[in-house]
Design an enzyme around this catalytic site. Sequence first.
Site, mmCIF file in Angstrom:
data_model
loop_
_atom_site.group_PDB
_atom_site.id
_atom_site.type_symbol
_atom_site.label_atom_id
_atom_site.label_comp_id
_atom_site.label_asym_id
_atom_site.label_seq_id
_atom_site.Cartn_x
_atom_site.Cartn_y
_atom_site.Cartn_z
ATOM 1 N N SER A 187 21.088 -1.646 33.542
ATOM 2 C CA SER A 187 21.189 -1.269 35.115
ATOM 3 C C SER A 187 21.430 -2.567 35.995
ATOM 4 C CB SER A 187 19.058 -0.150 35.704
ATOM 5 O OG SER A 187 19.212 -1.649 35.585
ATOM 6 N N CYS A 231 -6.139 -3.256 2.013
ATOM 7 C CA CYS A 231 -5.551 -3.693 3.564
ATOM 8 C C CYS A 231 -6.766 -3.571 4.626
ATOM 9 C CB CYS A 231 -4.921 -2.470 3.853
ATOM 10 S SG CYS A 231 -3.978 -1.908 5.069
ATOM 11 N N GLU A 287 1.048 -0.922 0.046
ATOM 12 C CA GLU A 287 0.097 -0.388 0.066
ATOM 13 C C GLU A 287 0.900 1.336 0.365
ATOM 14 O OE1 GLU A 287 -4.015 1.261 2.815
ATOM 15 O OE2 GLU A 287 -2.926 0.356 3.026
ATOM 16 N N LYS A 299 -9.063 3.308 -2.550
ATOM 17 C CA LYS A 299 -9.599 2.454 -1.165
ATOM 18 C C LYS A 299 -10.587 2.900 -1.013
ATOM 19 C CE LYS A 299 -7.499 1.317 3.015
ATOM 20 N NZ LYS A 299 -6.064 0.768 3.563
#
Length: 700
Positions: free
Chosen positions: A356, A175, A45, A114
Amino acid sequence: MGRKVILATCSLNQWALDFDGNVERILRSIAIAKSQGAKYRLGPELEICGYGCADHFYESDTLLHCFQVLRKLLESPVTQDIICDVGMPIMHHNVRYNCRVIFLNGKILLIRPKMLLANYGNNREFRWFSPWNKLRHVEEYYLPRMIQDMTGQDTAPFGDCVLSTKDTCIGSEMCAELWNPRSPHVDMGLDGVEIFTNSSASYHELRKADHRVNLVKSATMKSGGIYMFANQKGCDGDRLYYDGCATVAINGDIVAQGRQFSLDDVEVVTAILDLEDVRSYKGEHCHPHVEYEHKPCHRVKVDFSLSDCEDVYLPTHQPIEWQFHTPEEEISLGPACWLWDYLRRSGQAGFLLPLSGGVDSSSTACIVYSMCVLVCQAVRNGNTQVLEDVQRVVNDVSYTPRDPRELCRRIFTTCYMASENSSEGTRNRAKDLASQIGSSHMNLNIDMAVKGMLGIFSMVTGKCPQFRANGGSTRENLALQNVQARIRMILAYLFAQLSQWAEGKPGGLLVLGSANVDESLTGYFTKYDCSSADINPIGGISKTDLKSFLQYCVEQFQLTALKSIMAAPPTAELEPLTDGQVSQTDESDMGMTYSELSVIGRLRKISKCGPYSMFCKLIHTWREALSPLQVAAKVKHFFQMYSVNRHKMTTVTPSYHAESYGPDDNRFDLRPFLYTRWSWQFRAIDNQVSKMEVGNEFHD
């Protein structure tokens, strides 16, 4: 009679607004598809400009450059004799659409906008695009002059239409249309469309891949057909990692699968399929004119065949079982690929991490090590792009990475920043892990800087704050912890900017953060402390998943130093030690466990629960362990912490998006950062608890 077709779909590592790089990758994918005999190539896309352009979609420059790239594609001899399906934004009648442009031999066949936009999660397509809501309607689109001059066409079909070749019919989805309950492939399939394409920009979330695969399979399971899925891959400039998985399916079966995570910029997946298999399946399962009313698709005819008559010796692809990654593998691979894209595209010389000796910073360190493993594997496999990138990062054109530990030493600096409140245990754990992954490790002490800062405050105010353990108030105790945390952030950036300079090397280092998603949710970190960084690969991952990931690293990478890290209680080590031992732990500070936070986080975001509805759910979920009164206390405590600390999310380090309950304030989890005290909501909880106690409603 030709019946077998060779189809190509792909995953491309596109980068927002990188028109030079994007067109090169598109052309490379087309060349690979042609070399494998494909007659149709599907791309991701918005691949021409990149999906993540965001508000750059508003700019006319973006539209202009997309058409310039399209002209270059149309002119290229690489695109001859193959139908090419590319994505770009197009403005039609002054309305901007997210489109597929399908062309063949220098002519645009059709433009398909789309119709169903993605407007949830991280997606905000309605902000930049309009949906094409004219079902089965096609208009003429007047092409820009630069395209007219090249193609000889004044217009091209624009709208809801399908492509009809001499041997089959092809329809497009984009999509989110696959995820929609009214997916276009349903009606297209009923109207005889045999091949469905889906160009996506689908991003990674933990445990999401199976949903996507099931949707692809189900798209052709009911009425038959071939389904091609193309996706973007990589980091295209923000918090998301697009995770590939280019796929081809037929009649509900997966026959070709691309990788979910890799450092290859271009991956092409081809499949040989028999159209007669589709027709036989449809003939048995699909009777549209008997069972359904539907409006026929508008067909754009093209004098071209995907098959030929000499296909009898072509073996067709057979069904395969999709190979899914475990969540631990996803954590190891997804953020590692994202980090590599960020590093090579940022122009920096490596990473710096305040290590750490705890689970979170160790997880970040392991992800960097996993990235080094992937880089070495890619170079061994002949990936010249990765080799060029790593040589540029280390500023050595003769360098070839072979050992992940050695590469780690060149690009990864870890730093243990001790104070008088640090224990020998965390120091040793950080040192041991750094030794095993090969990072360039430093030990330094921040006490001098802390005393200098407090000295300035005392000189101005005449007051000397004390820790709670030494008789100080809660305000003093918190301020003294914050001073240590913020000094660590300042020192991290100082060393990131100048450590390369001190060694006579060019460039700077990216500072990595290591706050997990649960700590971000509750605000259990200091604003502008060493969790403030350039990027954070674990900011979207829960503590529970990180612990499982570290166990995976022990087994996968033989990092045995992680065993003692996982066994130690999580602690910030910002308060004084008791007899040399840690007295402060994260879970006691937060008032709830990390596993409880994970449950609460999912209810807040995924289940859309406010305080009252969350309480109503948790009295059942935690029924065996907690009374309604205790559940009420935890829910109220969480929302108090959440509301007081929500402002921290406005400045939190950009993090890899991995969880559907992440609290990222950028665009995923949009909330206020100045909250009420929840008086009405908490009163509703209290009233319910009172009713339950009086009515004795909650006995087993």
